[in-house]
Design an enzyme around this catalytic site. Structure first.
Site, PDB file in Angstrom:
ATOM      1  N   TYR A  18       0.848  -1.188   0.000  1.00  0.00           N
ATOM      2  CA  TYR A  18       0.000   0.000   0.000  1.00  0.00           C
ATOM      3  C   TYR A  18       0.884   1.239   0.000  1.00  0.00           C
ATOM      4  O   TYR A  18       1.538   1.561   0.988  1.00  0.00           O
ATOM      5  CB  TYR A  18      -0.908  -0.022   1.235  1.00  0.00           C
ATOM      6  CG  TYR A  18      -1.928   1.083   1.320  1.00  0.00           C
ATOM      7  CD1 TYR A  18      -2.184   1.956   0.269  1.00  0.00           C
ATOM      8  CD2 TYR A  18      -2.667   1.252   2.490  1.00  0.00           C
ATOM      9  CE1 TYR A  18      -3.128   2.959   0.367  1.00  0.00           C
ATOM     10  CE2 TYR A  18      -3.617   2.249   2.610  1.00  0.00           C
ATOM     11  CZ  TYR A  18      -3.848   3.101   1.549  1.00  0.00           C
ATOM     12  OH  TYR A  18      -4.790   4.092   1.654  1.00  0.00           O
TER      13      TYR A  18
ATOM     14  N   LYS B 110      -1.495  -1.340  -4.013  1.00  0.00           N
ATOM     15  CA  LYS B 110      -2.567  -0.349  -3.896  1.00  0.00           C
ATOM     16  C   LYS B 110      -1.894   1.013  -3.970  1.00  0.00           C
ATOM     17  O   LYS B 110      -1.185   1.417  -3.052  1.00  0.00           O
ATOM     18  CB  LYS B 110      -3.328  -0.512  -2.580  1.00  0.00           C
ATOM     19  CG  LYS B 110      -4.411   0.540  -2.378  1.00  0.00           C
ATOM     20  CD  LYS B 110      -5.058   0.437  -1.003  1.00  0.00           C
ATOM     21  CE  LYS B 110      -6.082   1.555  -0.818  1.00  0.00           C
ATOM     22  NZ  LYS B 110      -6.663   1.553   0.562  1.00  0.00           N
TER      23      LYS B 110
END
Length: 294
Positions: A136, A164
């Protein structure tokens, strides 16, 4: 191309009771609702789930109960990333015990490790667990960007499977796709431009309320109907505006309550939406056709 976790992943809010205890029954119900309304997977205990205010015990129990709720319906991704590698490994073990399909691991925040420290962090997690890792990258919140060269190094780690990406730089997003990792938009308004670069989909917040529409958007792209996907993206502008009313997840929880979902309030330092903010959220829902103007 759909990714390992599908295309529509919702970063789930954590429901609380009136006394601010975690509402585990509510979490199960919300997860089931999301998977019935467009989502392929849910993320538990991410930043949208107010993870900084949850104890390790609460996170482990959330992993367990939501894992039970999603079994046979969709996939469970557990937010295990912290700014401590040791703590991240403890949470990763709890996620494994809950049968997680994947781990969402944010770049260590506040301590601002150098790029080689970021690599070492993910190497340690991969050495301790065989669960697929979603890296992320959200520089606006952690103050460090995972540079393209570092992404290339992370792609060499066998269990790192996806990123992400909450960074609007399209060149960096394109690089992620080129490494062979699944790219997921980390900001909801990036879903369409990232899909056009070959992204798997998005890890989203607006899909709490517009999941079916986003699923249709992704489906249109898969079928080569870019014009239709862009049309849906434009129609979702009020959903993007909604998330900009006030810090996430305050606005989305306000929206969920307006739509009848029992998700409760927040733990400090997050606070309730003001009357003005609730009115603006309501206006966005009305523009989306989800609420009737009164």
């Amino acid at each position: 191309m759909s990714g390992r976790f599908g295309s529509v992943v919702t970063a789930m809010v954590t429901p609380f009771r009136d006394d601010h205890a975690v509402d585990y029954d509510g979490a199960q119900s919300l997860a089931a609702y999301l998977l019935d309304h467009g989502s392929d997977a849910v993320v538990v205990a991410g930043s949208t789930g107010e993870s900084p205010t949850l104890t390790h015990k609460e996170k482990a129990e959330l992993f367990r109960v939501v894992g039970e709720a999603v079994q046979g319906r969709g996939k469970l991704i557990c937010g295990t990333g912290t700014y401590s590698t040791a703590e991240t490994l403890e949470l990763t073990q709890a996620a494994e015990d809950a049968g997680a399909d994947g781990l969402l691991v944010v770049t260590p925040y506040y301590n601002k490790p150098p790029q080689r420290g970021i690599v070492a962090h993910f190497e340690a997690i991969a050495a301790a667990s065989d669960r697929p890792i979603v890296v992320y990258n959200i520089p606006a919140r952690v103050a460090v960007n995972i540079e393209p060269e570092t992404i290339s190094r992370l792609a060499e780690i066998e269990t790192v499977r996806a990123v992400k990406q909450a960074n609007a730089d399209l060149d960096q997003a394109r690089h992620i796709v080129q490494t062979g990792l699944d790219l997921y938009a980390g900001d909801d308004n990036l879903v369409q431009p990232f899909l056009e670069l070959g992204a798997a989909g998005g890890v989203c917040v607006h899909t709490h309320v517009v999941g079916p529409q986003v699923a249709e958007q992704v489906r249109a792209m898969r079928e080569g109907d870019v014009a239709r996907a862009r049309e849906i993206d434009e129609a979702l502008a009020p959903a993007y505006d909604l998330l900009g009313v006030v810090t996430n997840p305050i606005a989305i929880k306000a929206a969920l309550r307006l739509l009848g979902h029992q998700v409760g309030g927040h733990r400090l330092p997050l606070v309730e939406a003001t009357e003005d903010e609730v009115a603006r959220v309501r206006g966005c829902l009305e523009r989306l056709g989800l609420l009737v103007s009164v």
